[in-house]
Design a protein around this motif. Structure first.
Motif, PDB file in Angstrom:
ATOM      1  N   SER A 159      22.197  -3.072   1.423  1.00 26.50           N
ATOM      2  CA  SER A 159      22.668  -2.874   2.783  1.00 26.50           C
ATOM      3  C   SER A 159      22.380  -4.117   3.610  1.00 26.50           C
ATOM      4  O   SER A 159      21.605  -4.976   3.225  1.00 26.50           O
ATOM      5  CB  SER A 159      21.984  -1.648   3.408  1.00 26.50           C
ATOM      6  N   THR A 160      23.005  -4.191   4.778  1.00 26.47           N
ATOM      7  CA  THR A 160      22.840  -5.370   5.613  1.00 26.47           C
ATOM      8  C   THR A 160      21.553  -5.349   6.424  1.00 26.47           C
ATOM      9  O   THR A 160      21.137  -6.372   6.919  1.00 26.47           O
ATOM     10  CB  THR A 160      24.043  -5.505   6.565  1.00 26.47           C
ATOM     11  N   SER A 161      20.934  -4.180   6.558  1.00 22.01           N
ATOM     12  CA  SER A 161      19.712  -4.095   7.348  1.00 22.01           C
ATOM     13  C   SER A 161      18.556  -4.775   6.621  1.00 22.01           C
ATOM     14  O   SER A 161      18.251  -4.471   5.478  1.00 22.01           O
ATOM     15  CB  SER A 161      19.350  -2.637   7.623  1.00 22.01           C
ATOM     16  N   LYS A 162      17.903  -5.681   7.326  1.00 21.11           N
ATOM     17  CA  LYS A 162      16.754  -6.376   6.757  1.00 21.11           C
ATOM     18  C   LYS A 162      15.443  -5.705   7.150  1.00 21.11           C
ATOM     19  O   LYS A 162      14.391  -6.083   6.681  1.00 21.11           O
ATOM     20  CB  LYS A 162      16.742  -7.843   7.211  1.00 21.11           C
ATOM     21  N   ILE A 163      15.510  -4.709   8.040  1.00 24.63           N
ATOM     22  CA  ILE A 163      14.315  -3.978   8.466  1.00 24.63           C
ATOM     23  C   ILE A 163      14.092  -2.818   7.508  1.00 24.63           C
ATOM     24  O   ILE A 163      14.979  -2.005   7.287  1.00 24.63           O
ATOM     25  CB  ILE A 163      14.456  -3.448   9.902  1.00 24.63           C
ATOM     26  N   LYS A 164      12.898  -2.756   6.920  1.00 27.97           N
ATOM     27  CA  LYS A 164      12.572  -1.693   5.968  1.00 27.97           C
ATOM     28  C   LYS A 164      11.245  -1.057   6.357  1.00 27.97           C
ATOM     29  O   LYS A 164      10.216  -1.734   6.428  1.00 27.97           O
ATOM     30  CB  LYS A 164      12.481  -2.245   4.538  1.00 27.97           C
ATOM     31  N   ASN A 165      11.292   0.250   6.617  1.00 30.61           N
ATOM     32  CA  ASN A 165      10.085   1.008   6.909  1.00 30.61           C
ATOM     33  C   ASN A 165       9.560   1.572   5.596  1.00 30.61           C
ATOM     34  O   ASN A 165      10.247   2.373   4.953  1.00 30.61           O
ATOM     35  CB  ASN A 165      10.376   2.144   7.882  1.00 30.61           C
ATOM     36  N   VAL A 166       8.376   1.143   5.197  1.00 35.90           N
ATOM     37  CA  VAL A 166       7.796   1.575   3.930  1.00 35.90           C
ATOM     38  C   VAL A 166       6.373   2.076   4.142  1.00 35.90           C
ATOM     39  O   VAL A 166       5.723   1.760   5.130  1.00 35.90           O
ATOM     40  CB  VAL A 166       7.787   0.436   2.875  1.00 35.90           C
ATOM     41  N   PHE A 167       5.938   2.860   3.188  1.00 34.83           N
ATOM     42  CA  PHE A 167       4.539   3.255   3.085  1.00 34.83           C
ATOM     43  C   PHE A 167       4.089   2.707   1.743  1.00 34.83           C
ATOM     44  O   PHE A 167       4.714   3.006   0.721  1.00 34.83           O
ATOM     45  CB  PHE A 167       4.407   4.781   3.114  1.00 34.83           C
ATOM     46  N   ILE A 168       3.039   1.895   1.722  1.00 32.97           N
ATOM     47  CA  ILE A 168       2.554   1.313   0.477  1.00 32.97           C
ATOM     48  C   ILE A 168       1.310   2.076   0.034  1.00 32.97           C
ATOM     49  O   ILE A 168       0.237   1.940   0.621  1.00 32.97           O
ATOM     50  CB  ILE A 168       2.270  -0.200   0.610  1.00 32.97           C
ATOM     51  N   SER A 169       1.495   2.883  -1.002  1.00 34.73           N
ATOM     52  CA  SER A 169       0.396   3.646  -1.580  1.00 34.73           C
ATOM     53  C   SER A 169      -0.369   2.708  -2.518  1.00 34.73           C
ATOM     54  O   SER A 169       0.234   2.020  -3.341  1.00 34.73           O
ATOM     55  CB  SER A 169       0.959   4.839  -2.359  1.00 34.73           C
ATOM     56  N   HIS A 170      -1.701   2.705  -2.384  1.00 38.65           N
ATOM     57  CA  HIS A 170      -2.494   1.747  -3.158  1.00 38.65           C
ATOM     58  C   HIS A 170      -3.957   2.178  -3.217  1.00 38.65           C
ATOM     59  O   HIS A 170      -4.410   2.970  -2.409  1.00 38.65           O
ATOM     60  CB  HIS A 170      -2.398   0.361  -2.532  1.00 38.65           C
ATOM     61  N   HIS A 171      -4.661   1.630  -4.177  1.00 36.44           N
ATOM     62  CA  HIS A 171      -6.108   1.768  -4.278  1.00 36.44           C
ATOM     63  C   HIS A 171      -6.692   0.903  -3.158  1.00 36.44           C
ATOM     64  O   HIS A 171      -6.297  -0.247  -3.010  1.00 36.44           O
ATOM     65  CB  HIS A 171      -6.540   1.276  -5.659  1.00 36.44           C
ATOM     66  N   HIS A 172      -7.608   1.444  -2.368  1.00 35.30           N
ATOM     67  CA  HIS A 172      -8.094   0.701  -1.193  1.00 35.30           C
ATOM     68  C   HIS A 172      -8.676  -0.663  -1.551  1.00 35.30           C
ATOM     69  O   HIS A 172      -8.683  -1.568  -0.723  1.00 35.30           O
ATOM     70  CB  HIS A 172      -9.062   1.534  -0.350  1.00 35.30           C
ATOM     71  N   LYS A 173      -9.125  -0.855  -2.786  1.00 33.91           N
ATOM     72  CA  LYS A 173      -9.653  -2.166  -3.179  1.00 33.91           C
ATOM     73  C   LYS A 173      -8.533  -3.194  -3.363  1.00 33.91           C
ATOM     74  O   LYS A 173      -8.804  -4.375  -3.546  1.00 33.91           O
ATOM     75  CB  LYS A 173     -10.489  -2.047  -4.451  1.00 33.91           C
ATOM     76  N   ASP A 174      -7.274  -2.733  -3.300  1.00 35.24           N
ATOM     77  CA  ASP A 174      -6.122  -3.624  -3.443  1.00 35.24           C
ATOM     78  C   ASP A 174      -5.502  -4.000  -2.096  1.00 35.24           C
ATOM     79  O   ASP A 174      -4.360  -4.449  -2.041  1.00 35.24           O
ATOM     80  CB  ASP A 174      -5.054  -2.969  -4.329  1.00 35.24           C
ATOM     81  N   ASP A 175      -6.247  -3.839  -1.001  1.00 35.03           N
ATOM     82  CA  ASP A 175      -5.704  -4.150   0.326  1.00 35.03           C
ATOM     83  C   ASP A 175      -5.125  -5.559   0.407  1.00 35.03           C
ATOM     84  O   ASP A 175      -4.079  -5.772   1.012  1.00 35.03           O
ATOM     85  CB  ASP A 175      -6.775  -3.990   1.409  1.00 35.03           C
ATOM     86  N   ALA A 176      -5.793  -6.530  -0.191  1.00 39.28           N
ATOM     87  CA  ALA A 176      -5.301  -7.915  -0.130  1.00 39.28           C
ATOM     88  C   ALA A 176      -3.931  -8.030  -0.790  1.00 39.28           C
ATOM     89  O   ALA A 176      -3.074  -8.797  -0.328  1.00 39.28           O
ATOM     90  CB  ALA A 176      -6.293  -8.867  -0.782  1.00 39.28           C
ATOM     91  N   ASN A 177      -3.696  -7.275  -1.864  1.00 44.08           N
ATOM     92  CA  ASN A 177      -2.396  -7.309  -2.530  1.00 44.08           C
ATOM     93  C   ASN A 177      -1.307  -6.641  -1.695  1.00 44.08           C
ATOM     94  O   ASN A 177      -0.139  -6.999  -1.805  1.00 44.08           O
ATOM     95  CB  ASN A 177      -2.483  -6.681  -3.917  1.00 44.08           C
ATOM     96  N   VAL A 178      -1.675  -5.686  -0.857  1.00 42.80           N
ATOM     97  CA  VAL A 178      -0.711  -5.078   0.067  1.00 42.80           C
ATOM     98  C   VAL A 178      -0.226  -6.154   1.023  1.00 42.80           C
ATOM     99  O   VAL A 178       0.978  -6.301   1.270  1.00 42.80           O
ATOM    100  CB  VAL A 178      -1.333  -3.887   0.828  1.00 42.80           C
ATOM    101  N   ASP A 179      -1.159  -6.943   1.558  1.00 42.52           N
ATOM    102  CA  ASP A 179      -0.784  -8.038   2.457  1.00 42.52           C
ATOM    103  C   ASP A 179       0.113  -9.048   1.747  1.00 42.52           C
ATOM    104  O   ASP A 179       1.098  -9.521   2.309  1.00 42.52           O
ATOM    105  CB  ASP A 179      -2.030  -8.753   2.996  1.00 42.52           C
ATOM    106  N   LYS A 180      -0.214  -9.371   0.498  1.00 42.75           N
ATOM    107  CA  LYS A 180       0.589 -10.333  -0.265  1.00 42.75           C
ATOM    108  C   LYS A 180       1.994  -9.800  -0.530  1.00 42.75           C
ATOM    109  O   LYS A 180       2.966 -10.556  -0.477  1.00 42.75           O
ATOM    110  CB  LYS A 180      -0.109 -10.681  -1.587  1.00 42.75           C
TER     111      LYS A 180
END
Length: 164
Positions: A2-23
């Motif tokens: 789609s043409t929309s570049k805005i994406k609302n997501v929820f990133i499920s992760h192990h809390h020790k992987d917070d840095a990888n969420v940012d990456k």
């Protein structure tokens, strides 16, 4: 896509992987997408309260349901320990109940297959190699993408929500 570049997501992760969420959000943002992540990452003081059981599970579940509801897609950041995290499994199950797309994304640098959260194996709509912007965005857009951690394709099984 789609043409929309805005994406609302929820990133499920192990809390020790917070840095990888940012990456992950940075990777997608650097490639022209506006990723709005509603996942919860506890500040150190709040993490201590969580670790000490000072916040009720019902409170956490209510907050997570709201955050997942806001997102169009739930990305599951898959690392070596993700499969053993009960909250990750709960978030995936909740996303399924809410009819969300569920996309597994392997952690950056992960080369070997790892155990997947049971709910991701059951409900995942796509599974893509980490840090492959094109494949991740195709999956967010609803195209089923199935890859091994090294980026090689694998077949979708039985036409359902299978993973490799």
């Amino acid at each position: 896509m789609s043409t929309s570049k805005i994406k609302n997501v929820f990133i499920s992760h192990h809390h020790k992987d917070d840095a990888n969420v940012d990456k992950l959000t940075k990777l997608l943002s650097n490639n022209g997408f506006d990723i709005r992540n509603s996942s919860i990452r506890a500040k150190p003081a709040n993490q201590r309260r969580l670790d000490n059981g000072l916040i009720k599970d019902s409170t956490i579940k209510r907050l997570l349901r709201m955050k997942i509801s806001w997102a169009g897609t739930v990305l599951v950041l898959v690392g070596k320990q993700t499969h053993s995290r009960p909250w990750v499994d709960w978030e995936i199950e909740q996303a399924h109940r809410q009819g969300k797309k569920i996309v597994g994304v392997y952690e950056r640098g992960l080369k070997d297959k790892v155990d997947l959260p049971p709910a991701l194996e059951k409900y995942g709509t796509s599974q893509v190699v980490g840090w492959d912007t094109e494949a991740i965005m195709a999956a967010i857009e609803g195209e089923p993408v199935f890859q091994n951690p090294d980026g090689t394709p694998c077949a979708r099984k039985d036409g359902g929500h299978s993973v490799c």
